[in-house]
Every structure is written in C-alpha cells, then in structure tokens.
Scaffold this active site. Sequence first.
Site, PDB file in Angstrom:
ATOM      1  N   HIS A   1      -7.032  -3.792  10.333  1.00  0.00           N
ATOM      2  CA  HIS A   1      -6.803  -3.743   8.882  1.00  0.00           C
ATOM      3  C   HIS A   1      -5.540  -4.521   8.516  1.00  0.00           C
ATOM      4  O   HIS A   1      -4.644  -4.728   9.338  1.00  0.00           O
ATOM      5  CB  HIS A   1      -6.738  -2.305   8.358  1.00  0.00           C
ATOM      6  CG  HIS A   1      -5.506  -1.532   8.726  1.00  0.00           C
ATOM      7  ND1 HIS A   1      -5.531  -0.228   9.171  1.00  0.00           N
ATOM      8  CD2 HIS A   1      -4.171  -1.847   8.692  1.00  0.00           C
ATOM      9  CE1 HIS A   1      -4.312   0.207   9.386  1.00  0.00           C
ATOM     10  NE2 HIS A   1      -3.462  -0.762   9.098  1.00  0.00           N
TER      11      HIS A   1
ATOM     12  N   ASN B   1      -6.992  -1.307  14.140  1.00  0.00           N
ATOM     13  CA  ASN B   1      -8.409  -1.602  13.918  1.00  0.00           C
ATOM     14  C   ASN B   1      -8.626  -2.917  13.161  1.00  0.00           C
ATOM     15  O   ASN B   1      -9.727  -3.206  12.712  1.00  0.00           O
ATOM     16  CB  ASN B   1      -9.087  -0.443  13.180  1.00  0.00           C
ATOM     17  CG  ASN B   1      -8.507  -0.203  11.784  1.00  0.00           C
ATOM     18  OD1 ASN B   1      -7.565  -0.883  11.363  1.00  0.00           O
ATOM     19  ND2 ASN B   1      -9.071   0.757  11.068  1.00  0.00           N
TER      20      ASN B   1
ATOM     21  N   GLU C   1      -9.743  -1.585   5.163  1.00  0.00           N
ATOM     22  CA  GLU C   1     -10.300  -1.120   6.421  1.00  0.00           C
ATOM     23  C   GLU C   1     -11.546  -1.907   6.834  1.00  0.00           C
ATOM     24  O   GLU C   1     -12.295  -2.413   5.984  1.00  0.00           O
ATOM     25  CB  GLU C   1     -10.664   0.369   6.297  1.00  0.00           C
ATOM     26  CG  GLU C   1      -9.504   1.279   5.913  1.00  0.00           C
ATOM     27  CD  GLU C   1      -8.565   1.592   7.076  1.00  0.00           C
ATOM     28  OE1 GLU C   1      -8.558   0.833   8.058  1.00  0.00           O
ATOM     29  OE2 GLU C   1      -7.847   2.597   6.988  1.00  0.00           O
TER      30      GLU C   1
ATOM     31  N   ASP D   1       0.847  -1.196   0.000  1.00  0.00           N
ATOM     32  CA  ASP D   1       0.000   0.000   0.000  1.00  0.00           C
ATOM     33  C   ASP D   1       0.877   1.239   0.000  1.00  0.00           C
ATOM     34  O   ASP D   1       2.068   1.171   0.298  1.00  0.00           O
ATOM     35  CB  ASP D   1      -0.958   0.016   1.197  1.00  0.00           C
ATOM     36  CG  ASP D   1      -0.268  -0.243   2.533  1.00  0.00           C
ATOM     37  OD1 ASP D   1       0.969  -0.352   2.570  1.00  0.00           O
ATOM     38  OD2 ASP D   1      -0.973  -0.353   3.551  1.00  0.00           O
TER      39      ASP D   1
END
Length: 261
Positions: free
Chosen positions: A143, A141, A148, A77
Amino acid sequence: MSVVDRASTVNVVVSHTAEAAGTAAGRTAADALAKVLAEQPRARVIFASAPSQEQMLRTLGQDPRIDWSRVTSLHMDDYLELDPAHPASFGTWLSDRLPTAARPGLNRIRQDVDPDGEVRRYSEVVAAGPIDLVCLGIGVNGHIAFNEPGDTDLTDPALVRKVALAATSRRQQVDEGLFPSIDQVPTHALTLTVPAMLAARTIVCTVLGETKAEAVASTLTGPVSAEVPASAVHTHSDVVVHLDAAAATELPQSLRSGGRP
C-alpha cells in the site's frame, strides 16, 4: 497497464543501513525542496507518518537551506475514531517529528469530525495549489498511504477517501510498535488517493527493513497494478526510492547496485 507500458523512471538507491538510507532520502528531499523554494515563494509538501520516515524527516528538518515558514505541510492519511492527541495519530506523530518552525504550516486531517465532511474539507486543502514534493513509504502489502491492494483505483478522480484498513496494514502498526495489540488499531481511515499523491512534482520514497522486501520487489519489478498500489510510482516522471540493504534483498542484483527497473 503491463510492465512494458510503465514509464520506468524510478531511480533506486540502496544504502547499507537503515540510518544511511534515511539520511540519503532526507538529503534527496531537501535538495528537491530547496530547489522549489529557490524558484517560488512557497512550497507544499505531503508527508507519510511511519517509523521508516524518522531519519529522513530528521535529516530534512536539519537542512539549513529550508525556510519552513514558507512551507505548507500536509499528511497523506490518518485514522478515524482515534483521539488526535494519541501518539499513534499520524498528525500528532508527524508534528512531533517536524522541526518546530514547520509545525505552524502543518494542516492536519481532522479525526474527530464527520468523515464525509472532512473528506470534502481536506480535498479542498489538497487542491488549493500544486504539490511540490511527496515523501512516502511502502506498506508490507504494497500500500501507499492507506490505498490497499484490491481496494484502490489508480485513476480515482477523488483526492481523499474513506477506507477500511486491511488486516495486514493493521498488523503492521502493531509490529512497528505503534499500538500494543491489533484490537486497538482503528479499522478505518481517511487517505489521499494515488492520483492525489502522483500529482506531485517530485516523489521521494523511503523503505526500510526485510519485512518490506517482498513489497519492494513487487513494486519495482512487477506490473503496475491495483493489487500493488505502490507500483503506480512507475507512471511518475521524478521518483527516487531509497532502500536499506534489508529492504532490497529480493531485488535483482542490477537494482541492488542502484539503477532503474
């Protein structure tokens, strides 16, 4: 997919310290990569770019068995609308931490071009051959890459996509010292999809710190769900998750002792 439907082939290794966990992860990655290079002329590896990966990358990069001239490196990413030379640019961050011999083989995501065109180009890069190894982490979180919670298709037919970053993910970048304030963290990025990463032959995951403990527990003990994208690792047949003691604090004792969920 429910808990009972998981492949549950994830091996969990817990080390006392972050340094020990990163070192153990680097050795696991080096073993996997050396095996590939002993069997075929070249290897293709996808790397995460995050502080949790530093010791893993250092250990992997120092392994004398790896001929980096035979390795193509990709990253999973990167931010849009960020100067590629910015130290928090994932491509720059990774290049700075790979061994010198590996840098010519790094194919970076381009940040200063049309995003739709770059999605197509990098998708072709990913699809150009099998992926032998993925070295990833887990976000606070849950991810993986920038897939996400609630905005991830675990069966996405695409290989690369443009995403809006969750506030939690942007805050993590500040908390990890990559940006001075959240208003300086880009709001969008390009990311490999979950299926693109799970297509790899081997996955080595390194997760460090108490801030990741809840996400680790959700990943390893909860159902496979798009609400916890990292939980998709349960559907892969060759995954090792390396944790330090802090990241493992919310796991059952059986997993903190090392084992399979």
